[in-house]
Design a protein around this motif. Structure first.
Motif, PDB file in Angstrom:
ATOM      1  N   ASP A 197      42.314  17.593  16.812  1.00 40.06           N
ATOM      2  CA  ASP A 197      42.323  17.966  15.400  1.00 40.06           C
ATOM      3  C   ASP A 197      42.285  16.745  14.492  1.00 40.06           C
ATOM      4  OD1 ASP A 197      42.397  20.615  16.070  1.00 40.06           O
ATOM      5  OD2 ASP A 197      44.563  20.816  15.858  1.00 40.06           O
ATOM      6  N   LEU A 198      42.783  15.618  14.994  1.00 42.57           N
ATOM      7  CA  LEU A 198      42.855  14.414  14.173  1.00 42.57           C
ATOM      8  C   LEU A 198      41.588  13.565  14.229  1.00 42.57           C
ATOM      9  CD1 LEU A 198      46.513  13.245  14.867  1.00 42.57           C
ATOM     10  CD2 LEU A 198      45.612  14.181  12.748  1.00 42.57           C
ATOM     11  N   ARG A 227      38.902  14.166  12.836  1.00 41.99           N
ATOM     12  CA  ARG A 227      38.145  14.310  11.592  1.00 41.99           C
ATOM     13  C   ARG A 227      39.114  14.527  10.435  1.00 41.99           C
ATOM     14  NH1 ARG A 227      35.940  18.663   8.642  1.00 41.99           N
ATOM     15  NH2 ARG A 227      33.844  18.300   7.800  1.00 41.99           N
ATOM     16  N   LEU A 228      38.936  13.725   9.399  1.00 40.67           N
ATOM     17  CA  LEU A 228      39.761  13.846   8.196  1.00 40.67           C
ATOM     18  C   LEU A 228      38.867  14.291   7.044  1.00 40.67           C
ATOM     19  CD1 LEU A 228      42.491  13.319   6.705  1.00 40.67           C
ATOM     20  CD2 LEU A 228      41.658  10.992   6.294  1.00 40.67           C
ATOM     21  N   VAL A 233      36.700   9.684  13.275  1.00 37.36           N
ATOM     22  CA  VAL A 233      37.533   8.693  13.940  1.00 37.36           C
ATOM     23  C   VAL A 233      36.709   7.500  14.423  1.00 37.36           C
ATOM     24  CG1 VAL A 233      37.368   9.701  16.253  1.00 37.36           C
ATOM     25  CG2 VAL A 233      39.434   8.428  15.593  1.00 37.36           C
ATOM     26  N   GLY A 281      45.394   9.958   2.413  1.00 35.02           N
ATOM     27  CA  GLY A 281      45.044  10.698   3.622  1.00 35.02           C
ATOM     28  C   GLY A 281      44.868   9.788   4.820  1.00 35.02           C
ATOM     29  N   ILE A 282      44.221   8.638   4.627  1.00 33.16           N
ATOM     30  CA  ILE A 282      43.998   7.706   5.729  1.00 33.16           C
ATOM     31  C   ILE A 282      45.321   7.107   6.199  1.00 33.16           C
ATOM     32  CG2 ILE A 282      43.000   5.457   6.315  1.00 33.16           C
ATOM     33  CD1 ILE A 282      40.551   6.242   4.674  1.00 33.16           C
ATOM     34  N   TRP A 340      46.968   9.729   8.193  1.00 26.96           N
ATOM     35  CA  TRP A 340      46.178   9.880   9.420  1.00 26.96           C
ATOM     36  C   TRP A 340      46.574   8.825  10.440  1.00 26.96           C
ATOM     37  CZ3 TRP A 340      40.300   8.710  10.034  1.00 26.96           C
ATOM     38  CH2 TRP A 340      39.730   9.555  11.002  1.00 26.96           C
ATOM     39  N   GLN A 341      46.645   7.571   9.990  1.00 26.75           N
ATOM     40  CA  GLN A 341      47.025   6.475  10.882  1.00 26.75           C
ATOM     41  C   GLN A 341      48.452   6.657  11.400  1.00 26.75           C
ATOM     42  OE1 GLN A 341      46.314   3.240   8.161  1.00 26.75           O
ATOM     43  NE2 GLN A 341      44.226   2.896   8.879  1.00 26.75           N
ATOM     44  N   LEU A 390      50.011   9.491  11.870  1.00 26.59           N
ATOM     45  CA  LEU A 390      50.021  10.569  12.858  1.00 26.59           C
ATOM     46  C   LEU A 390      49.509  10.090  14.206  1.00 26.59           C
ATOM     47  CD1 LEU A 390      48.794  13.565  10.677  1.00 26.59           C
ATOM     48  CD2 LEU A 390      51.020  13.357  11.799  1.00 26.59           C
ATOM     49  N   PHE A 391      48.472   9.248  14.185  1.00 25.50           N
ATOM     50  CA  PHE A 391      47.956   8.710  15.436  1.00 25.50           C
ATOM     51  C   PHE A 391      49.025   7.878  16.149  1.00 25.50           C
ATOM     52  CE2 PHE A 391      43.439   9.506  14.227  1.00 25.50           C
ATOM     53  CZ  PHE A 391      43.041  10.060  15.435  1.00 25.50           C
TER      54      PHE A 391
END
Length: 279
Positions: A11-12, A14-15, A190, A224-225, A228-229, A231-232
């Motif tokens: 799911d991650l 694509r942002l 990604v 968002g980025i 995102w980072q 969460l990774f």
């Protein structure tokens, strides 16, 4: 846990960042997934009855008009199926209008926007039906777990739908966008690909309004980025912790098995030497 991590990582990949123009913000959160689906279906119906074959505008808020156009005022499979049928009729109407009025730019632009909106409502309604169909497969003997075709006054009296995280995500995305207009969109992959979209509706705003929307959109991309980072990194730490726990348990189990083997009569070098000395 492995399947969960794999699904989350997928799911991650694509942002997507959307900037949406809303007429108003109510700041009210639905108290259940049932209510969220019902409210979304009502929003779709209200938008669809704005369209007609002559003037393209009805009284949006007229309750009698909604009842006239829709027999299923619910947020379940029957309600969304009727919405899809209505969308199909309107899409066909707008296609005919576009083909018949190539020189009327105002009518052409309006018909295209309405066609896009009807297509979006249809697509989201199909996804929601898929969610409810999956519930029916998971809970075949428990109608309450998948049936949401209840009238407004009953929705809040029934236990909520037991949905999974990916099902909730589909409903939340549909609710967040609703029938509002997306003016700017950026998609980050990604592998590093970044694609930005700008709609014609954005270009019709004043220069000052455009600057404000671009600044807001850029800030949303940055936020968002960063999330995102983060969460990774969290997934990496979680996966590492799971791996360490599994390997530790495996070593412990192997050690116990070895110890148990000796006590169960598995021959050792010392015992074999003693057997030779006895002989």
């Amino acid at each position: 846990m492995a399947n969960f991590l794999n699904k989350l990582a997928t799911d991650l990949l694509r942002l997507e960042i959307n900037t949406i123009i809303k007429d108003e913000i109510l700041c009210v959160t639905a108290n259940s997934y049932r209510r969220e689906l019902f409210d979304l279906a009502e929003e779709y119906r209200a938008k669809l009855v704005e369209f007609n074959g002559t003037n393209y505008m009805y009284d949006v808020t007229a309750e009698d008009l909604l009842n006239e156009q829709f027999s299923q005022r619910t947020g379940g499979e029957l309600g969304f199926s009727e919405i899809i049928e209505y969308c199909d009729k309107k899409i066909e109407l707008f296609i005919n209008t576009i083909e018949a009025a190539p020189d009327n730019q105002d009518l052409l632009r309006y018909a295209k926007e309405c066609k896009i909106m009807a297509s979006r409502i249809k697509t989201q309604s199909l996804r929601i039906i898929d969610v409810l169909e999956l519930q029916k497969e998971l809970y075949p003997d428990q109608e309450w777990a998948w049936n949401n075709d209840y009238p407004d006054h009953q929705i809040d009296k029934i236990a909520d739908l037991p949905l999974e995280a990916d099902q909730i995500a589909i409903i939340r995305k549909a609710s967040e966008i609703g029938t509002q207009h997306v003016v700017l969109q950026t998609v980050v992959q990604v592998q590093g690909d970044i694609t930005s979209y700008m709609t014609n509706r954005f270009l019709r705003h004043t220069e000052k309004e455009q600057r404000m929307m671009i600044e807001m959109h850029q800030e949303s991309i940055s936020t968002g980025i960063r999330m995102w980072q983060g969460l990774f990194k969290a997934i990496g730490s979680l996966a590492s912790g799971v791996f360490n726990a599994v390997t530790k348990n495996t070593r412990s189990a192997a050690g116990r098995s070895a110890g148990a083997g000796g006590s169960m009569g598995v021959p050792t070098r010392a015992s074999m030497r003693r057997q030779k000395e006895d002989k």
